[in-house]
Scaffold this motif. Structure first.
Motif, mmCIF file in Angstrom:
data_model
loop_
_atom_site.group_PDB
_atom_site.id
_atom_site.type_symbol
_atom_site.label_atom_id
_atom_site.label_comp_id
_atom_site.label_asym_id
_atom_site.label_seq_id
_atom_site.Cartn_x
_atom_site.Cartn_y
_atom_site.Cartn_z
ATOM 1 N N SER A 1 -9.205 4.771 -4.323
ATOM 2 C CA SER A 1 -9.180 3.670 -3.354
ATOM 3 C C SER A 1 -9.246 2.320 -4.075
ATOM 4 C CB SER A 1 -10.338 3.792 -2.360
ATOM 5 O OG SER A 1 -11.553 3.522 -3.031
ATOM 6 N N GLU A 2 -9.656 2.328 -5.336
ATOM 7 C CA GLU A 2 -9.666 1.095 -6.124
ATOM 8 C C GLU A 2 -8.253 0.638 -6.505
ATOM 9 O OE1 GLU A 2 -12.197 -1.011 -7.518
ATOM 10 O OE2 GLU A 2 -13.199 -0.124 -5.790
ATOM 11 N N CYS A 3 -7.326 1.563 -6.519
ATOM 12 C CA CYS A 3 -5.968 1.253 -7.003
ATOM 13 C C CYS A 3 -5.296 0.240 -6.086
ATOM 14 C CB CYS A 3 -5.144 2.528 -7.059
ATOM 15 S SG CYS A 3 -3.395 2.262 -7.407
ATOM 16 N N PHE A 4 -4.740 -0.831 -6.661
ATOM 17 C CA PHE A 4 -4.001 -1.788 -5.822
ATOM 18 C C PHE A 4 -2.500 -1.739 -6.095
ATOM 19 C CE2 PHE A 4 -5.780 -5.560 -8.611
ATOM 20 C CZ PHE A 4 -5.063 -5.102 -9.713
ATOM 21 N N LYS A 5 -2.084 -0.659 -6.749
ATOM 22 C CA LYS A 5 -0.664 -0.390 -6.970
ATOM 23 C C LYS A 5 0.068 -1.491 -7.722
ATOM 24 C CE LYS A 5 0.864 3.092 -3.801
ATOM 25 N NZ LYS A 5 1.681 3.370 -2.635
ATOM 26 N N CYS A 6 -0.523 -1.899 -8.828
ATOM 27 C CA CYS A 6 0.165 -2.852 -9.691
ATOM 28 C C CYS A 6 1.153 -2.133 -10.593
ATOM 29 C CB CYS A 6 -0.844 -3.609 -10.537
ATOM 30 S SG CYS A 6 -1.715 -2.555 -11.722
ATOM 31 N N TYR A 7 1.009 -0.813 -10.673
ATOM 32 C CA TYR A 7 1.890 0.017 -11.497
ATOM 33 C C TYR A 7 1.847 -0.323 -12.982
ATOM 34 C CZ TYR A 7 3.799 1.442 -6.988
ATOM 35 O OH TYR A 7 3.952 1.919 -5.710
ATOM 36 N N ALA B 1 2.419 0.670 0.489
ATOM 37 C CA ALA B 1 1.152 -0.059 0.477
ATOM 38 C C ALA B 1 0.077 0.672 -0.313
ATOM 39 C CB ALA B 1 0.681 -0.280 1.910
ATOM 40 N N ALA B 2 -0.882 -0.114 -0.796
ATOM 41 C CA ALA B 2 -2.011 0.459 -1.536
ATOM 42 C C ALA B 2 -3.145 0.802 -0.578
ATOM 43 C CB ALA B 2 -2.481 -0.508 -2.611
ATOM 44 N N HIS B 3 -2.818 1.473 0.522
ATOM 45 C CA HIS B 3 -3.902 1.992 1.354
ATOM 46 C C HIS B 3 -4.197 3.407 0.886
ATOM 47 C CE1 HIS B 3 -0.561 3.886 3.307
ATOM 48 N NE2 HIS B 3 -0.211 2.840 4.022
ATOM 49 N N ASN C 1 -2.036 5.389 -1.951
ATOM 50 C CA ASN C 1 -2.603 5.617 -3.285
ATOM 51 C C ASN C 1 -2.664 7.100 -3.623
ATOM 52 O OD1 ASN C 1 -2.920 2.916 -3.509
ATOM 53 N ND2 ASN C 1 -5.143 2.894 -3.326
ATOM 54 N N LYS D 1 -8.093 -1.855 -13.195
ATOM 55 C CA LYS D 1 -9.232 -1.415 -12.408
ATOM 56 C C LYS D 1 -9.980 -0.274 -13.099
ATOM 57 C CE LYS D 1 -9.865 -3.108 -8.936
ATOM 58 N NZ LYS D 1 -9.481 -2.911 -7.539
#
Ligand code: SF4
Ligand code: SF4
Ligand code: SF4
Ligand code: SF4
Lengths: 266, 338, 149
Positions: A155-161, A188-190, A194, A221
């Motif tokens: 859940s910490e992942c904000f999908k910056c890749y 989305a990074a929901h 994720n 992260k």
């Protein structure tokens, strides 16, 4: 380092290569990637135990290919990635010069990819005690605890890749997460986005990952996403006899053995 | 209003914190998580850390979260029913422990979200947010607020700014009406102003360049090779944009489940290779150096030209988080010397 | 739990299991009606992500079934699938996705009775486990939460 620098200078001055991909000193003395195009700059090359970024990631980047033929400074994790990339026909023997480097900064020259492969036989790709301990710790949790651990972690992942961008094996120009006809993985990074992104990433690296930790080191992260691929490395070794990147056999999941064993299919 | 100065004792800080919590507002503060220090909902003052230069992510999520549902829809024979964003459900939030650079970042963000149309979701959230700043006693090699118009004790953007004094007590500067409202929750904690000078209690951050010089140079060197040289090691992730307090780009997506669905907005980054990819297949920014140039030009040329505010507050987050050490201050310093 | 009827999705190959399931019907063997069958050309075509999609849409259990080893219509699709399931099942397990709810099997075109048995036991086992809500909760995240940081 002396012989590496000397070789690099030779290669540049004889125009055998156009650029040396190596490590140099960055912010706060930490290493960063360098693209050395002049003999005079060869002095800037460094190597130490902090040089953990997997430089092989640059071998498949169009912008770097445009610089001309590279020589690449290659500790073991880079060598493994080179073999895997070669097997996947992403790089050709004639396109690069590989400057192998030992932990004590000695140059190892290779005449062919096959020579790299036999050199790597002395460096079995195995999880170390600490990695095994972490795997055992997570595997030892109850089902609910494991689910809680991973949903929390991911859940910490904000999908910056950044993990994808730093991985030498994630070279696809259009990644499956970006497929949108139809939409496959939520953008989305929901939580769902994720979860599916990380499971897909891990599966696409099963039997291809060279366990270099570049993904984890890149993650702003600090997510333990590398333990998904480590788990699969351990499973592949135990259950499918996988030993690491090779030029000879196919990728783990694009080949099979009629005698593969499992204990869960009715 | 003019800034009012007070002394708040070290021991009063937790009391104030509890009063704010008791008032029913949501309080987000820097918290040590398993891998990073970031703003998070905190239950009590003991969860709040003051051991950070800046948090990994900026404070912008309070008004511009990484995923936001804009509305729900249901398709039926009679057409499409939309359930709009419940603006009145937005809670009052207090952001505690915001650094001056982060607080200053809300200005450019607000300018972007209001420049053509007023993005009511963003502006309502911002209106309901109170920012309690803490000035910096420590800086690192990535900080460069003083080069872009800020400083480690700047009051810009904060509603109250606390500065730790040599005694361990705090100078409290009450800057806005929202700040006064916080003070009113516990007026007895705000004592007569200390005589100690604020400046000597702030981190030293050297000026490396000025934002005006950067603007002048980037406008002139649009076609220069400098972008190629600088962007060589950039691997094109979204990290720099996602941690940045002023980056505002987002993507709009519809997520469908049969006849129901919702429209969401989700962070995007100009450094992704597909950010500008057209449906035709053409990509006007086909290589990473063009994307890097866009990132810098947007912050230092297009934003000041169009919305009269620079898009960088010098927090250095992008440098700290970048997986390949693309140190923005170093790159800007080099540009300033061209 | 007596009220609870599990929703089961079966991903099966066209040549063996689908034909086997057909035989179950033409042989008039009765079996649980909880299962929705999705037909694929081959088990090799069954993307691992489909399992997660099914859980995300509310499946309580999943059956994956195809030709026995050496019987694949395309020679080796099931061998590839088997390797994939070895890896994927381990990964799901490690992540806390409930693999007790996923039944893998080989059912040939002649094994109508076996298909009925696989479905019946899977339905019974999943009924015992109750509804699968963990993954669904993650999938429905945005229904309950307006924002996150
Ligand atoms: S680098 Fe970390 S935060 Fe970024 S996408 Fe990968 S796991 Fe998520
Ligand atoms: S997945 Fe991570 S550990 Fe594996 S090759 Fe890629 S960067 Fe290295
Ligand atoms: S561009 Fe970098 S230094 Fe400037 S505000 Fe954004 S994150 Fe901070
Ligand atoms: S500058 Fe760094 S953080 Fe930004 S896109 Fe490039 S590699 Fe990623």
């Amino acid at each position: 380092m002396v012989d590496v620098k000397k070789k690099a200078a030779e290669l540049l001055s004889s125009e055998a290569v156009k650029v040396i991909i190596g490590y140099t000193e960055g912010t706060g003395g930490k290493p960063r990637a360098a693209f050395i195009q002049n003999v005079a700059d060869v002095e800037k090359l460094i190597f130490n135990s902090q040089c953990v970024m997997n430089l092989a990631v640059y071998l498949t980047k169009a912008e770097i290919k445009k610089l001309g033929k590279p020589a690449i400074v290659a500790p073991v994790n880079v060598l493994r990635a080179i073999i895997q990339l070669a097997f996947e026909v992403q790089i050709q023997e004639s396109d690069i010069v590989v400057l192998g480097i030992t932990p004590d900064e000695k140059l190892v020259e290779f005449q062919s990819f096959a020579a790299i492969e036999s050199y790597l036989e002395d460096f079995k790709m195995e999880l170390d005690a600490k990695e095994k301990e972490t795997l055992a710790k997570i595997s030892g949790m109850s089902l609910e605890e494991r689910w809680a651990y991973w949903t929390e972690e991911l859940s910490e992942c904000f999908k910056c890749y950044a993990c994808r961008a730093a991985c030498p094996m994630c070279y696809c120009h259009k990644c499956a997460v970006e497929q949108n006809k139809p939409q496959w993985i939520p953008v989305a990074a929901h939580q769902l986005g994720n979860m599916e992104w990380h499971i897909m990433r891990a599966m696409h690296l099963a039997g291809r990952c060279v366990n270099c930790d570049a993904c984890h080191n890149a993650c702003p992260k600090g997510i333990n996403l590398n333990f998904l691929t480590k788990l699969m490395l351990a499973d592949a070794q135990e259950q499918l006899g996988y030993t690491g990147p090779t030029l000879k056999e196919g990728n783990l999941l694009s080949t099979y053995n009629p005698n593969d064993q499992e204990n869960f299919i009715k | 209003m003019t800034i009012e100065k007070y002394l708040v004792k070290k021991t009063s800080l937790p009391v104030l914190f509890d009063k704010i919590k008791a008032s029913g507002k949501v309080v987000k503060a820097p918290k040590k998580k398993s891998h990073t220090t970031d703003f998070a909902d905190v239950a009590s003052f003991s969860e709040v850390t003051d051991d950070y230069i800046v948090t990994t992510q900026s404070a912008k999520s309070v008004a511009f979260p990484r995923v936001e549902k804009l509305f729900n829809y249901v398709k039926s024979k009679d057409g499409v029913q939309i359930t709009d964003y419940a603006l009145n459900a937005i809670p009052e939030v207090v952001m505690w422990g915001v650094r001056p650079c982060d607080a200053a970042g809300f200005d450019p963000l607000n300018a972007i979200f209001t420049w053509d149309i007023n993005d009511v979701i963003f502006t309502t959230k911002l209106k309901k947010t109170t920012i309690i700043g803490f000035s910096c006693q420590n800086a690192d090699e990535n900080c460069f607020c003083t080069s872009v118009g800020g400083n480690p004790g700047s009051t810009q953007g904060s509603d109250i700014l606390f500065t730790k004094l040599s005694s361990g007590d705090y100078l409290a500067e009450v800057i806005s009406e929202k700040g006064k409202a916080i003070q009113a929750l516990a007026p007895e904690l705000f004592e007569a102003a200390p005589s100690e000078d604020k400046e000597q209690n702030l981190a030293k951050v050297d000026v490396k360049f000025t934002k005006e010089i950067i603007k002048e140079k980037v406008d002139k060197y649009f076609e220069s090779d400098v972008w190629k040289e600088q962007a060589q090691r950039c691997i094109g992730c979204g990290t720099c944009a996602f941690v940045c307090p002023t980056c505002a780009c987002f993507d709009i997506q519809d997520e469908n489940h049969g006849k129901n669905g919702h429209r969401i907005r989700t962070w995007d980054s100009c450094c992704f290779s597909q950010f500008t990819l057209h449906t035709s297949g053409h990509n006007p920014r086909p290589t990473q150096d063009r994307r890097w140039r866009q990132r810098i030009m947007h912050k230092f040329s297009y934003m000041p030209d169009r919305i009269n505010v620079y898009g960088c507050v010098g927090c250095g987050r992008c440098s700290r988080a970048c997986p390949v050490d693309m140190n923005i201050a170093e790159h800007l310093t080099n540009i300033s010397k061209m | 739990m007596s009220e609870f009827e599990p929703k089961i999705v079966a991903f099966v190959c066209n040549w063996c299991t689908y034909a086997g399931a057909d035989l179950t019907g033409t042989s008039r063997i009765k079996y649980a009606t909880n299962v929705k069958i999705v037909r694929f050309p081959c088990t090799g075509r069954i993307d691992f992500m489909l399992l997660l999609k099914a859980f995300g849409e509310g499946a309580d259990g999943i059956i994956i079934s195809g030709c026995h080893p050496n019987d694949c219509h395309y020679t080796s699709g099931n061998f590839h699938a088997r390797r994939r399931w070895v890896m994927f099942r381990g990964l799901m397990n490690f992540m806390g996705i409930d693999t007790r709810r996923v039944q893998f099997s080989w059912v040939s075109a002649a094994e109508g009775a076996k298909w009925a048995e696989i479905v019946n036991t899977t339905v019974d086992e999943v009924r015992e486990l109750g509804p699968y809500t963990d993954y669904k909760k993650v999938a429905d995240y945005l229904e309950t939460e307006v924002t996150n940081g």
